[in-house]
Structures are given as C-alpha cells and as structure tokens.
Design a protein around this motif. Structure first.
Motif, PDB file in Angstrom:
ATOM      1  N   ILE A  90       0.835  -1.204   0.000  1.00 30.35           N
ATOM      2  CA  ILE A  90       0.000   0.000   0.000  1.00 30.35           C
ATOM      3  C   ILE A  90       0.869   1.253   0.000  1.00 30.35           C
ATOM      4  CG2 ILE A  90      -1.621   1.334   1.422  1.00 30.35           C
ATOM      5  CD1 ILE A  90      -2.880  -1.387   2.203  1.00 30.35           C
ATOM      6  N   THR A  91       1.914   1.275   0.812  1.00 26.25           N
ATOM      7  CA  THR A  91       2.788   2.443   0.897  1.00 26.25           C
ATOM      8  C   THR A  91       3.493   2.702  -0.424  1.00 26.25           C
ATOM      9  OG1 THR A  91       3.121   2.023   3.249  1.00 26.25           O
ATOM     10  CG2 THR A  91       4.704   3.469   2.170  1.00 26.25           C
ATOM     11  N   THR A  92       4.078   1.674  -1.022  1.00 28.61           N
ATOM     12  CA  THR A  92       4.786   1.892  -2.288  1.00 28.61           C
ATOM     13  C   THR A  92       3.812   2.246  -3.408  1.00 28.61           C
ATOM     14  OG1 THR A  92       4.769  -0.509  -2.690  1.00 28.61           O
ATOM     15  CG2 THR A  92       6.755   0.428  -1.717  1.00 28.61           C
ATOM     16  N   SER A  93       2.611   1.672  -3.395  1.00 27.95           N
ATOM     17  CA  SER A  93       1.614   2.034  -4.406  1.00 27.95           C
ATOM     18  C   SER A  93       1.229   3.502  -4.279  1.00 27.95           C
ATOM     19  CB  SER A  93       0.370   1.168  -4.264  1.00 27.95           C
ATOM     20  OG  SER A  93       0.681  -0.176  -4.507  1.00 27.95           O
ATOM     21  N   MET A  94       1.051   3.953  -3.060  1.00 26.58           N
ATOM     22  CA  MET A  94       0.712   5.363  -2.845  1.00 26.58           C
ATOM     23  C   MET A  94       1.832   6.263  -3.346  1.00 26.58           C
ATOM     24  SD  MET A  94      -2.291   5.572  -1.447  1.00 26.58           S
ATOM     25  CE  MET A  94      -2.442   7.016  -0.452  1.00 26.58           C
ATOM     26  N   LEU A  95       3.065   5.895  -3.057  1.00 31.16           N
ATOM     27  CA  LEU A  95       4.191   6.723  -3.487  1.00 31.16           C
ATOM     28  C   LEU A  95       4.346   6.734  -5.003  1.00 31.16           C
ATOM     29  CD1 LEU A  95       6.892   5.887  -0.792  1.00 31.16           C
ATOM     30  CD2 LEU A  95       5.689   8.037  -1.122  1.00 31.16           C
ATOM     31  N   LEU A  96       4.134   5.602  -5.648  1.00 38.02           N
ATOM     32  CA  LEU A  96       4.353   5.510  -7.087  1.00 38.02           C
ATOM     33  C   LEU A  96       3.159   5.964  -7.925  1.00 38.02           C
ATOM     34  CD1 LEU A  96       6.236   2.106  -7.244  1.00 38.02           C
ATOM     35  CD2 LEU A  96       7.199   4.400  -7.444  1.00 38.02           C
ATOM     36  N   LEU A  97       1.948   5.805  -7.436  1.00 37.21           N
ATOM     37  CA  LEU A  97       0.766   6.122  -8.237  1.00 37.21           C
ATOM     38  C   LEU A  97       0.035   7.377  -7.771  1.00 37.21           C
ATOM     39  CD1 LEU A  97      -0.651   2.504  -8.576  1.00 37.21           C
ATOM     40  CD2 LEU A  97       0.693   3.765 -10.245  1.00 37.21           C
ATOM     41  N   VAL A  98      -0.253   7.466  -6.521  1.00 42.07           N
ATOM     42  CA  VAL A  98      -1.112   8.533  -6.025  1.00 42.07           C
ATOM     43  C   VAL A  98      -0.346   9.842  -5.826  1.00 42.07           C
ATOM     44  CG1 VAL A  98      -2.645   9.200  -4.131  1.00 42.07           C
ATOM     45  CG2 VAL A  98      -2.666   6.863  -4.979  1.00 42.07           C
ATOM     46  N   LEU A  99       0.868   9.789  -5.348  1.00 41.98           N
ATOM     47  CA  LEU A  99       1.634  11.013  -5.098  1.00 41.98           C
ATOM     48  C   LEU A  99       1.865  11.813  -6.377  1.00 41.98           C
ATOM     49  CD1 LEU A  99       3.086  12.746  -3.001  1.00 41.98           C
ATOM     50  CD2 LEU A  99       5.150  11.418  -3.471  1.00 41.98           C
ATOM     51  N   PRO A 100       2.330  11.207  -7.491  1.00 43.34           N
ATOM     52  CA  PRO A 100       2.470  11.999  -8.722  1.00 43.34           C
ATOM     53  C   PRO A 100       1.132  12.575  -9.207  1.00 43.34           C
ATOM     54  CG  PRO A 100       3.696   9.962  -8.923  1.00 43.34           C
ATOM     55  CD  PRO A 100       2.896   9.872  -7.667  1.00 43.34           C
ATOM     56  N   LEU A 101       0.054  11.817  -9.071  1.00 42.57           N
ATOM     57  CA  LEU A 101      -1.258  12.313  -9.458  1.00 42.57           C
ATOM     58  C   LEU A 101      -1.644  13.525  -8.615  1.00 42.57           C
ATOM     59  CD1 LEU A 101      -3.870  11.956 -11.106  1.00 42.57           C
ATOM     60  CD2 LEU A 101      -4.675  10.451  -9.275  1.00 42.57           C
ATOM     61  N   ALA A 102      -1.420  13.452  -7.321  1.00 49.25           N
ATOM     62  CA  ALA A 102      -1.742  14.571  -6.436  1.00 49.25           C
ATOM     63  C   ALA A 102      -0.901  15.799  -6.786  1.00 49.25           C
ATOM     64  CB  ALA A 102      -1.515  14.169  -4.985  1.00 49.25           C
ATOM     65  N   LEU A 103       0.364  15.597  -7.121  1.00 51.54           N
ATOM     66  CA  LEU A 103       1.219  16.722  -7.506  1.00 51.54           C
ATOM     67  C   LEU A 103       0.735  17.362  -8.804  1.00 51.54           C
ATOM     68  CD1 LEU A 103       4.738  15.299  -6.578  1.00 51.54           C
ATOM     69  CD2 LEU A 103       3.434  17.051  -5.371  1.00 51.54           C
ATOM     70  N   GLU A 104       0.310  16.551  -9.769  1.00 57.20           N
ATOM     71  CA  GLU A 104      -0.210  17.088 -11.035  1.00 57.20           C
ATOM     72  C   GLU A 104      -1.502  17.863 -10.811  1.00 57.20           C
ATOM     73  OE1 GLU A 104       0.738  17.417 -14.265  1.00 57.20           O
ATOM     74  OE2 GLU A 104       2.686  16.777 -13.458  1.00 57.20           O
ATOM     75  N   ILE A 105      -2.381  17.360  -9.975  1.00 55.24           N
ATOM     76  CA  ILE A 105      -3.634  18.065  -9.683  1.00 55.24           C
ATOM     77  C   ILE A 105      -3.337  19.407  -9.033  1.00 55.24           C
ATOM     78  CG2 ILE A 105      -5.712  18.002  -8.225  1.00 55.24           C
ATOM     79  CD1 ILE A 105      -5.831  14.977  -8.800  1.00 55.24           C
ATOM     80  N   GLU A 106      -2.387  19.418  -8.101  1.00 60.98           N
ATOM     81  CA  GLU A 106      -2.010  20.665  -7.437  1.00 60.98           C
ATOM     82  C   GLU A 106      -1.404  21.653  -8.433  1.00 60.98           C
ATOM     83  OE1 GLU A 106       1.000  22.188  -3.928  1.00 60.98           O
ATOM     84  OE2 GLU A 106       0.401  20.086  -3.971  1.00 60.98           O
ATOM     85  N   LYS A 107      -0.588  21.137  -9.341  1.00 59.81           N
ATOM     86  CA  LYS A 107       0.021  21.994 -10.364  1.00 59.81           C
ATOM     87  C   LYS A 107      -1.061  22.595 -11.271  1.00 59.81           C
ATOM     88  CE  LYS A 107       3.943  20.799 -12.698  1.00 59.81           C
ATOM     89  NZ  LYS A 107       4.706  19.996 -13.688  1.00 59.81           N
ATOM     90  N   GLU A 108      -2.053  21.796 -11.661  1.00 57.36           N
ATOM     91  CA  GLU A 108      -3.149  22.261 -12.511  1.00 57.36           C
ATOM     92  C   GLU A 108      -3.969  23.329 -11.791  1.00 57.36           C
ATOM     93  OE1 GLU A 108      -5.436  22.598 -15.860  1.00 57.36           O
ATOM     94  OE2 GLU A 108      -3.638  21.383 -15.648  1.00 57.36           O
ATOM     95  N   GLN A 109      -4.227  23.127 -10.491  1.00 59.21           N
ATOM     96  CA  GLN A 109      -4.982  24.119  -9.720  1.00 59.21           C
ATOM     97  C   GLN A 109      -4.207  25.429  -9.612  1.00 59.21           C
ATOM     98  OE1 GLN A 109      -5.804  22.076  -6.051  1.00 59.21           O
ATOM     99  NE2 GLN A 109      -7.694  21.147  -6.835  1.00 59.21           N
TER     100      GLN A 109
END
Length: 144
Positions: A84-103
C-alpha cells in the motif's frame, strides 16, 4: 517438594519412613535454608508433574498453532503495508502533484484575467467590464 534419594540396602534400617498419618505442617517455610527456597520458576516447573501429559501436549499444540497464526498474520500485515505504501508513493503522489500543479495554473490564469480586466477598466473607464473567455487548461495569449 519431595526429595528422592537412592538408598543402598545396607542403610534401609536407618531411614525413617513417614506414614500418611504424619503431620507435614510441622515444617514451616522459615525452617528451609535460604539456599533451598523455591523460586516461582521452580514451582511452575513442578506443576508439570501435576498436569497430565495429554493435556500438556494439547496446550503445547494450541500455543504452537496460535503463535504460527500470529506470525502469519504479522507477516501479512507487514507485506500489505509495504504494498500500500509503495503504491501510494508511485501512483497517487504523482497524481496529487499534477492536480495541485493544474490548480495553481488555473489560479494564475484567473489572476491574470483579473489584472487584464482591471487594466482595461483603467484605460476605458466608461466601458463595461468584460473578461475574455479562456478555456480551462489553455494559457492566455501573450503570457508566454
């Protein structure tokens, strides 16, 4: 505790045999030497003579089963936490950074449009305030 000693046939006459009618309460704990006092561990190990072998085996197998299940459960929880931890780091963290960048980009575009509208208002004070239409995700013309 009962102390058993092997006695040779020559010394059998010298040994006093206690019968079941004898009173064992004549001996107090204070009469025991400090070297001969029983520890709790000694008393617990003496209990193995009281509990039958069949029950000891059943208790032992139960304890082994419980410890095995505990070890398996702990291993599963640890591996699951790792996945779960590695999945969050590899999949969710980049997505969250992109969403923040778009906002941030959308907020920047809105601010630029407000500044442009304020500049037009200063140049043409009598003109109605109109903001240019910009689609989300496309930069303003002339800002790059």
């Amino acid at each position: 505790m009962v102390k058993l000693e092997e006695v040779s046939p020559d010394h059998i006459d010298e040994i006093e045999v206690l019968s079941e009618d004898d009173n064992y309460s004549d001996y107090s704990d204070s009469e025991l030497d400090e070297d001969e006092e029983e520890s709790i561990l000694d008393r617990i190990t003496a209990l193995k003579d009281i509990i039958p072998q069949k029950q000891r085996d059943r208790l032992s197998s139960g304890f082994t089963t419980i410890s095995s299940w505990s070890k398996t459960g702990a291993t599963f929880v640890g591996k699951s936490a790792w996945v779960i931890t590695t999945s969050m780091l590899l999949l969710v963290l980049p997505l969250a950074l992109e969403i923040e960048k778009e906002q941030a980009l959308v907020a920047y575009e809105k601010e630029a449009m407000q500044q442009q509208g304020a500049a037009q208002q200063m140049i043409n004070p009598g003109a109605p305030f109109a903001q240019p239409q910009v689609q989300q995700g496309q930069p303003l013309q002339g800002t790059h």
